[in-house]
Design a protein around this motif. Structure first.
Motif, PDB file in Angstrom:
ATOM      1  N   ILE A  81     100.579 -31.717  46.941  1.00 25.04           N
ATOM      2  CA  ILE A  81      99.207 -31.196  46.954  1.00 25.04           C
ATOM      3  C   ILE A  81      98.224 -32.361  46.936  1.00 25.04           C
ATOM      4  O   ILE A  81      98.356 -33.285  46.128  1.00 25.04           O
ATOM      5  CB  ILE A  81      98.970 -30.259  45.752  1.00 25.04           C
ATOM      6  CG1 ILE A  81      99.840 -29.003  45.935  1.00 25.04           C
ATOM      7  CG2 ILE A  81      97.500 -29.871  45.622  1.00 25.04           C
ATOM      8  CD1 ILE A  81      99.761 -28.033  44.791  1.00 25.04           C
ATOM      9  N   LEU A 122      92.682 -29.061  38.957  1.00 27.71           N
ATOM     10  CA  LEU A 122      93.828 -29.971  39.098  1.00 27.71           C
ATOM     11  C   LEU A 122      94.825 -29.768  37.953  1.00 27.71           C
ATOM     12  O   LEU A 122      96.036 -29.785  38.152  1.00 27.71           O
ATOM     13  CB  LEU A 122      93.344 -31.421  39.118  1.00 27.71           C
ATOM     14  CG  LEU A 122      94.483 -32.437  39.129  1.00 27.71           C
ATOM     15  CD1 LEU A 122      94.552 -33.156  40.458  1.00 27.71           C
ATOM     16  CD2 LEU A 122      94.391 -33.421  37.997  1.00 27.71           C
ATOM     17  N   ARG A 167     104.551 -32.459  38.000  1.00 28.21           N
ATOM     18  CA  ARG A 167     104.316 -33.267  39.201  1.00 28.21           C
ATOM     19  C   ARG A 167     104.116 -34.750  38.879  1.00 28.21           C
ATOM     20  O   ARG A 167     103.731 -35.109  37.769  1.00 28.21           O
ATOM     21  CB  ARG A 167     103.102 -32.740  39.966  1.00 28.21           C
ATOM     22  CG  ARG A 167     103.359 -31.382  40.589  1.00 28.21           C
ATOM     23  CD  ARG A 167     102.276 -31.019  41.576  1.00 28.21           C
ATOM     24  NE  ARG A 167     102.503 -29.668  42.080  1.00 28.21           N
ATOM     25  CZ  ARG A 167     103.059 -29.395  43.263  1.00 28.21           C
ATOM     26  NH1 ARG A 167     103.429 -30.356  44.064  1.00 28.21           N
ATOM     27  NH2 ARG A 167     103.229 -28.142  43.638  1.00 28.21           N
ATOM     28  N   LEU A 175     101.342 -35.035  43.902  1.00 29.27           N
ATOM     29  CA  LEU A 175      99.961 -34.574  43.667  1.00 29.27           C
ATOM     30  C   LEU A 175      99.072 -35.816  43.738  1.00 29.27           C
ATOM     31  O   LEU A 175      99.237 -36.746  42.936  1.00 29.27           O
ATOM     32  CB  LEU A 175      99.845 -33.881  42.303  1.00 29.27           C
ATOM     33  CG  LEU A 175      98.472 -33.366  41.865  1.00 29.27           C
ATOM     34  CD1 LEU A 175      97.787 -32.571  42.950  1.00 29.27           C
ATOM     35  CD2 LEU A 175      98.597 -32.498  40.630  1.00 29.27           C
ATOM     36  N   VAL A 188     101.769 -37.644  39.673  1.00 26.69           N
ATOM     37  CA  VAL A 188     100.366 -37.627  40.092  1.00 26.69           C
ATOM     38  C   VAL A 188      99.835 -39.033  40.363  1.00 26.69           C
ATOM     39  O   VAL A 188     100.061 -39.956  39.570  1.00 26.69           O
ATOM     40  CB  VAL A 188      99.492 -36.968  38.991  1.00 26.69           C
ATOM     41  CG1 VAL A 188      98.024 -36.915  39.407  1.00 26.69           C
ATOM     42  CG2 VAL A 188     100.008 -35.564  38.655  1.00 26.69           C
ATOM     43  N   TYR A 200      97.551 -27.409  38.531  1.00 27.83           N
ATOM     44  CA  TYR A 200      98.603 -27.756  39.499  1.00 27.83           C
ATOM     45  C   TYR A 200      99.482 -28.909  39.027  1.00 27.83           C
ATOM     46  O   TYR A 200     100.378 -29.338  39.746  1.00 27.83           O
ATOM     47  CB  TYR A 200      97.960 -28.156  40.834  1.00 27.83           C
ATOM     48  CG  TYR A 200      97.421 -26.992  41.623  1.00 27.83           C
ATOM     49  CD1 TYR A 200      98.303 -26.102  42.243  1.00 27.83           C
ATOM     50  CD2 TYR A 200      96.057 -26.762  41.744  1.00 27.83           C
ATOM     51  CE1 TYR A 200      97.821 -25.022  42.972  1.00 27.83           C
ATOM     52  CE2 TYR A 200      95.567 -25.689  42.467  1.00 27.83           C
ATOM     53  CZ  TYR A 200      96.458 -24.820  43.083  1.00 27.83           C
ATOM     54  OH  TYR A 200      95.986 -23.766  43.801  1.00 27.83           O
TER      55      TYR A 200
END
Ligand code: SAH
Length: 393
Positions: free
Chosen positions: A331, A215, A222, A293, A224, A218
């Motif tokens: 994601i 994680l 982002r 995310l 999250v 990624y």
């Protein structure tokens, strides 16, 4: 010597393929009356030796410790724990720079059915799931201190909730070796307060270590959402990975405190993080569309086979909510830790959720439990954690 347990005709077959459980229906008779937790010798109906294991009252009557006719003594425990530690060292999980958090013993996966040991720095947290392991706890603790070559000094025994209630062992949690209160462990260079006194399981979910590291890769830039955050593991990795913001959600306010604590331990005063004590379904319904995310790591929805159908519906309902709200190009890390839910069933539940939301979804990774939670190939029941990383257009 140990009491002999005779199997019904043909019931030794699965044992010859190293499956480590004997169900009560396979037992013909036992010579003498063993106490729960006693070691018994298992013989085929013609008297041929099959295995030695812990006897217990219940659907699993014997948990096999060895397929050789041997004594289960200090030498045995020392050997098993040396094997477990040696394996972790050889694959680079134990004794690794920047990481002192790992599972040393994973039940059947380490030929130790009924025993779980997690290591947090200098402390081992040990959990017995069978009466036999409970009876052997002092030998196991001594063997574990010896096997870990001075890296572990304390053993906290935490089996109040894992031992069969009916065995009425009156077990209380507590140290059986050492007694350190230093409870900060390091996972992949990040610090975590481990609450082995009051926390769930052994205090931390060691099994998500590799998935948290994925994680992190990624997270850059982002927004999250870490849903079902518990101790905030995924949140702390996302912050290190350069996330723009991280929101942690859990219905337990205790978990929210643990998460805030762990964020502060690594990134004091970091304003990118906020934590909310709320129900997952309510939060997902009310939230806006800004996350790109999302982590969904719920507790096991099915603890027994009869709850399977409901559990699959639960996974679909939960994931559909995330698919509805996640930003295009987002994601989703989604998990199930229910042992009775297979990889295929989980994937179908997620497929259904994706289809309901009419989003285009691609699988980037299929995740599972890490190498320190090995699955004995002859005991597929040991596979429990599965996850998917999805790209949502
Ligand atoms: N992701 C965590 C582990 C999650 S354990 C980790 O990496 O360590 C599951 C968590 O879900 C528990 O902390 C529990 O309090 C929380 N939980 C259970 N039901 C919930 C609900 N309906 N809404 C939000 N959180 C819930």
């Amino acid at each position: 010597m140990y009491k002999n347990l005779f199997l019904k005709r043909g019931k030794e077959e699965s044992l010859e393929r190293f499956h480590p459980w004997i169900f009560s229906g396979a037992v013909h008779h036992i010579e003498g009356e063993p106490e729960e937790g006693e070691v018994v010798r298992v013989l085929a109906d013609d008297g041929k030796f099959v295995a030695v294991g812990h006897w217990q009252i219940g659907s699993i009557a014997v948990r096999v410790l060895d397929f050789n006719d041997r004594k289960i003594d200090m030498t045995y425990w020392a050997q098993r724990l040396q094997e477990a530690y040696g394996m972790r060292k050889s694959i680079g999980v134990a004794g690794r720079e920047g990481n002192d958090t790992y599972r040393l013993a994973h039940g059947e996966g380490d030929n130790l059915p009924g025993l779980v040991i997690d290591i947090y720095g200098h402390t081992a947290v040990m959990q017995a799931h069978s009466v036999g392991m409970h009876m052997a706890r002092h030998d196991i603790a001594a063997a574990l201190l010896q096997a870990t070559e001075g890296t572990v000094e304390n053993v906290y025994y935490k089996s109040e909730t894992t031992l069969p209630f009916k065995a009425a062992l009156g077990q209380e949690n507590g140290f059986i070796a050492g007694g350190s209160t230093d409870n900060v462990a390091i996972e992949n260079g990040l610090k975590f307060h481990i609450d082995w006194l009051k926390g769930q399981k052994t205090g931390f979910f060691v099994d998500q270590r590799d998935n948290r590291a994925l994680l992190e890769r990624y997270a850059r830039g982002r927004e999250v959402l870490n849903m079902f955050c518990y101790t905030g593991g995924f949140s702390v990795y996302a912050l290190r990975g350069g996330a723009k913001l991280v929101h942690s959600v859990d219905s337990s306010s205790k978990a929210i405190d643990l998460t805030r604590d762990n964020v502060a331990l690594n990134f004091p005063g970091d304003t990118r993080h906020e934590a909310f004590a709320e129900d997952a379904f309510k939060y997902l319904d009310a939230m806006g569309h800004h996350y790109d995310l999302i982590v969904l790591d719920p507790p096991a929805f099915a603890k027994h086979r009869d709850a399977l159908r409901q559990a699959l519906k639960g996974y679909t309902r939960l994931n559909a909510k995330a698919f509805e709200k996640i930003k295009p190009g987002g994601i989703l890390f989604t998990f199930s830790c229910s042992q009775v839910v297979s990889k295929e069933q989980f994937r179908t539940a997620i497929f259904t959720a994706a289809a309901q939301s009419k989003r285009r979804v691609r699988i980037l990774h299929q995740l599972h439990q890490p190498a320190d939670h090995p699955i004995d190939i002859y005991h597929p029941e040991g596979e429990y954690l599965k996850g998917l990383v999805l790209f949502v257009e």
